[in-house]
Motif scaffolding. Structure first.
Motif, PDB file in Angstrom:
ATOM      1  N   THR A  51      19.718  -7.736  -1.987  1.00  6.58           N
ATOM      2  CA  THR A  51      19.613  -8.835  -1.023  1.00  6.58           C
ATOM      3  C   THR A  51      18.512  -9.790  -1.459  1.00  6.58           C
ATOM      4  O   THR A  51      17.417  -9.353  -1.806  1.00  6.58           O
ATOM      5  CB  THR A  51      19.272  -8.295   0.380  1.00  6.58           C
ATOM      6  N   PRO A  52      18.776 -11.093  -1.474  1.00  5.40           N
ATOM      7  CA  PRO A  52      17.730 -12.046  -1.857  1.00  5.40           C
ATOM      8  C   PRO A  52      16.465 -11.833  -1.034  1.00  5.40           C
ATOM      9  O   PRO A  52      16.527 -11.620   0.180  1.00  5.40           O
ATOM     10  CB  PRO A  52      18.381 -13.414  -1.557  1.00  5.40           C
ATOM     11  N   PHE A  53      15.327 -11.893  -1.704  1.00  7.21           N
ATOM     12  CA  PHE A  53      14.048 -11.612  -1.061  1.00  7.21           C
ATOM     13  C   PHE A  53      13.808 -12.537   0.133  1.00  7.21           C
ATOM     14  O   PHE A  53      13.250 -12.139   1.151  1.00  7.21           O
ATOM     15  CB  PHE A  53      12.930 -11.750  -2.093  1.00  7.21           C
ATOM     16  N   THR A  54      14.242 -13.773  -0.003  1.00  4.48           N
ATOM     17  CA  THR A  54      14.091 -14.735   1.102  1.00  4.48           C
ATOM     18  C   THR A  54      14.792 -14.254   2.360  1.00  4.48           C
ATOM     19  O   THR A  54      14.276 -14.386   3.468  1.00  4.48           O
ATOM     20  CB  THR A  54      14.649 -16.105   0.689  1.00  4.48           C
ATOM     21  N   ALA A  94       9.610 -17.812  -3.695  1.00  5.00           N
ATOM     22  CA  ALA A  94      10.182 -16.463  -3.639  1.00  5.00           C
ATOM     23  C   ALA A  94      11.123 -16.220  -4.812  1.00  5.00           C
ATOM     24  O   ALA A  94      11.127 -15.134  -5.415  1.00  5.00           O
ATOM     25  CB  ALA A  94      10.918 -16.267  -2.320  1.00  5.00           C
ATOM     26  N   ARG A  95      11.929 -17.222  -5.137  1.00  5.44           N
ATOM     27  CA  ARG A  95      12.861 -17.063  -6.266  1.00  5.44           C
ATOM     28  C   ARG A  95      12.097 -16.869  -7.575  1.00  5.44           C
ATOM     29  O   ARG A  95      12.431 -15.991  -8.393  1.00  5.44           O
ATOM     30  CB  ARG A  95      13.759 -18.295  -6.342  1.00  5.44           C
ATOM     31  N   ARG A 142       0.822  -1.213   0.000  1.00 12.01           N
ATOM     32  CA  ARG A 142       0.000   0.000   0.000  1.00 12.01           C
ATOM     33  C   ARG A 142       0.856   1.263   0.000  1.00 12.01           C
ATOM     34  O   ARG A 142       0.491   2.274  -0.575  1.00 12.01           O
ATOM     35  CB  ARG A 142      -0.938   0.008   1.211  1.00 12.01           C
ATOM     36  N   GLN A 143       2.005   1.187   0.657  1.00 10.02           N
ATOM     37  CA  GLN A 143       2.877   2.353   0.742  1.00 10.02           C
ATOM     38  C   GLN A 143       3.783   2.492  -0.479  1.00 10.02           C
ATOM     39  O   GLN A 143       4.537   3.461  -0.591  1.00 10.02           O
ATOM     40  CB  GLN A 143       3.734   2.259   2.008  1.00 10.02           C
ATOM     41  N   GLY A 144       3.723   1.519  -1.376  1.00  8.99           N
ATOM     42  CA  GLY A 144       4.512   1.597  -2.598  1.00  8.99           C
ATOM     43  C   GLY A 144       5.964   1.210  -2.444  1.00  8.99           C
ATOM     44  O   GLY A 144       6.790   1.530  -3.312  1.00  8.99           O
ATOM     45  N   THR A 145       6.314   0.545  -1.341  1.00  9.69           N
ATOM     46  CA  THR A 145       7.713   0.180  -1.102  1.00  9.69           C
ATOM     47  C   THR A 145       7.985  -1.314  -1.301  1.00  9.69           C
ATOM     48  O   THR A 145       9.136  -1.734  -1.212  1.00  9.69           O
ATOM     49  CB  THR A 145       8.122   0.567   0.331  1.00  9.69           C
ATOM     50  N   LEU A 146       6.952  -2.102  -1.567  1.00 10.41           N
ATOM     51  CA  LEU A 146       7.161  -3.535  -1.735  1.00 10.41           C
ATOM     52  C   LEU A 146       8.031  -3.824  -2.961  1.00 10.41           C
ATOM     53  O   LEU A 146       8.879  -4.720  -2.932  1.00 10.41           O
ATOM     54  CB  LEU A 146       5.813  -4.248  -1.862  1.00 10.41           C
ATOM     55  N   GLU A 147       7.827  -3.046  -4.039  1.00 11.24           N
ATOM     56  CA  GLU A 147       8.630  -3.236  -5.246  1.00 11.24           C
ATOM     57  C   GLU A 147      10.111  -3.015  -4.967  1.00 11.24           C
ATOM     58  O   GLU A 147      10.975  -3.701  -5.517  1.00 11.24           O
ATOM     59  CB  GLU A 147       8.156  -2.282  -6.350  1.00 11.24           C
ATOM     60  N   LEU A 148      10.409  -2.053  -4.094  1.00 20.71           N
ATOM     61  CA  LEU A 148      11.802  -1.788  -3.750  1.00 20.71           C
ATOM     62  C   LEU A 148      12.421  -2.969  -3.013  1.00 20.71           C
ATOM     63  O   LEU A 148      13.591  -3.296  -3.216  1.00 20.71           O
ATOM     64  CB  LEU A 148      11.901  -0.517  -2.896  1.00 20.71           C
ATOM     65  N   LEU A 149      11.622  -3.606  -2.152  1.00 17.72           N
ATOM     66  CA  LEU A 149      12.132  -4.765  -1.419  1.00 17.72           C
ATOM     67  C   LEU A 149      12.416  -5.920  -2.361  1.00 17.72           C
ATOM     68  O   LEU A 149      13.439  -6.606  -2.240  1.00 17.72           O
ATOM     69  CB  LEU A 149      11.117  -5.198  -0.359  1.00 17.72           C
ATOM     70  N   VAL A 150      11.506  -6.144  -3.301  1.00 17.69           N
ATOM     71  CA  VAL A 150      11.694  -7.247  -4.246  1.00 17.69           C
ATOM     72  C   VAL A 150      12.897  -6.980  -5.148  1.00 17.69           C
ATOM     73  O   VAL A 150      13.635  -7.901  -5.508  1.00 17.69           O
ATOM     74  CB  VAL A 150      10.417  -7.451  -5.085  1.00 17.69           C
ATOM     75  N   ALA A 151      13.105  -5.712  -5.513  1.00 17.94           N
ATOM     76  CA  ALA A 151      14.191  -5.364  -6.433  1.00 17.94           C
ATOM     77  C   ALA A 151      15.535  -5.187  -5.725  1.00 17.94           C
ATOM     78  O   ALA A 151      16.550  -4.991  -6.388  1.00 17.94           O
ATOM     79  CB  ALA A 151      13.845  -4.078  -7.180  1.00 17.94           C
ATOM     80  N   ALA A 152      15.551  -5.257  -4.408  1.00 16.98           N
ATOM     81  CA  ALA A 152      16.797  -5.040  -3.665  1.00 16.98           C
ATOM     82  C   ALA A 152      17.827  -6.116  -3.994  1.00 16.98           C
ATOM     83  O   ALA A 152      17.475  -7.247  -4.330  1.00 16.98           O
ATOM     84  CB  ALA A 152      16.503  -5.039  -2.163  1.00 16.98           C
ATOM     85  N   GLY A 179       4.672 -18.835   8.356  1.00 18.25           N
ATOM     86  CA  GLY A 179       4.367 -17.438   8.076  1.00 18.25           C
ATOM     87  C   GLY A 179       5.172 -16.913   6.899  1.00 18.25           C
ATOM     88  O   GLY A 179       4.670 -16.127   6.092  1.00 18.25           O
ATOM     89  N   PHE A 180       6.411 -17.372   6.781  1.00 17.62           N
ATOM     90  CA  PHE A 180       7.244 -17.004   5.637  1.00 17.62           C
ATOM     91  C   PHE A 180       6.610 -17.477   4.335  1.00 17.62           C
ATOM     92  O   PHE A 180       6.521 -16.711   3.361  1.00 17.62           O
ATOM     93  CB  PHE A 180       8.629 -17.628   5.823  1.00 17.62           C
ATOM     94  N   LEU A 181       6.126 -18.715   4.310  1.00 12.36           N
ATOM     95  CA  LEU A 181       5.473 -19.238   3.108  1.00 12.36           C
ATOM     96  C   LEU A 181       4.209 -18.446   2.782  1.00 12.36           C
ATOM     97  O   LEU A 181       3.963 -18.088   1.621  1.00 12.36           O
ATOM     98  CB  LEU A 181       5.146 -20.718   3.294  1.00 12.36           C
TER      99      LEU A 181
END
Length: 257
Positions: free
Chosen positions: A94-97, A241-242, A82-92, A153-155
């Motif tokens: 560091t592996p998303f996992t 996740a990969r 909602r805050q528009g930052t999820l894309e940044l986390l996925v694109a970081a 919860g991770f899954l």
């Protein structure tokens, strides 16, 4: 060691960011484990069986572990969306996992607080005489169970990123998981077709280990089984996740469904 501490700190940052929206949220997070525990203990006290009440108190202490871990992970990621930052986390880089697992492990520590708080609530508010036969093994079993729930919860969190509506799955599974995994009702009292489902869920074995440790049983097989199943859930979540990250980068969007 430093990398592990940084990852865990990342998890706590997620939690502080999500829980600091208002003072009310913080207070609610502290007293939330007592809500369900109070309802459970009031019902079991009416049965008049001290043994059943003690068993329910131990089971109720695990309710907060699931609530703090399995449902909150996906909800926190939805907040990032909602805050528009999820894309940044996925694109970081560091592996998303490695971003999600520390987050759920940080929640596991909140879940362990829920366990302790619920046991103390049962002792002082309801006078339930809980005497742990093997406190150290009880703590070990509780930690293993919290880790198992955090990996579930991770899954769920990974699925909530790939499929937008699946974030509600954790909340929808909350009450069935409490029932099927034997948190409050012995598995032997449930219909036979439920048991294979329960055996496939790590919390079933974790809760059994916690109760065995509390009442003088042998929890080691349950602990090993809980850990083994947890690793399976972690492996499945890592694969998803990969593929999620690969699809997002190939399509330049998280709008994959």
């Amino acid at each position: 060691m430093r990398s592990a501490l940084r990852l865990l700190a990342t998890g706590w940052w997620f939690q502080l960011k999500m829980r600091s929206r208002s003072a009310f949220d913080g207070i609610l997070g502290v007293i939330y484990p007592m809500f369900f525990a109070t309802s459970v203990l009031l019902m079991y006290r009416q049965a008049g069986s001290e043994e059943a009440l003690i068993n329910a108190a131990v089971g109720a202490s695990m309710l907060g572990v699931w609530s703090a871990v399995a449902t909150t992970a996906a909800i926190s990621l939805q907040a990032e969306r909602r805050q528009g930052t999820l894309e940044l986390l996925v694109a970081a880089p560091t592996p998303f996992t490695l971003l999600l697992v520390p987050m759920t492990l940080a929640m596991a520590t909140i879940g362990l607080y829920s366990l302790v708080a619920t046991l103390l609530w049962g002792r002082f508010a309801f006078g339930i005489p809980i005497s742990l036969e093997d406190p150290l093994v009880f703590v070990l079993a509780a930690v293993v169970t919290a880790i198992a729930v955090s990996l579930m919860g991770f899954l769920l969190a990974v699925c909530s990123v790939r499929y937008r509506g699946s974030w509600a799955l954790g909340s929808g599974l909350e009450f069935p998981i409490w029932l099927i995994c034997g948190f409050l009702v012995p598995l032997a009292l449930l219909p036979g077709w439920v048991r294979p489902i329960a055996w496939a869920l790590p919390p079933t074995w974790g809760v059994a280990a916690v109760k065995d440790a509390a009442f003088g049983g042998s929890p080691w097989l349950d602990i090993v089984t809980c850990l083994a199943l947890s690793l399976v859930y972690a492996a499945v979540g890592t694969v998803i996740a990969r593929r999620l990250v690969d699809s997002a980068r190939a399509n330049a969007t998280l709008a994959l469904t």
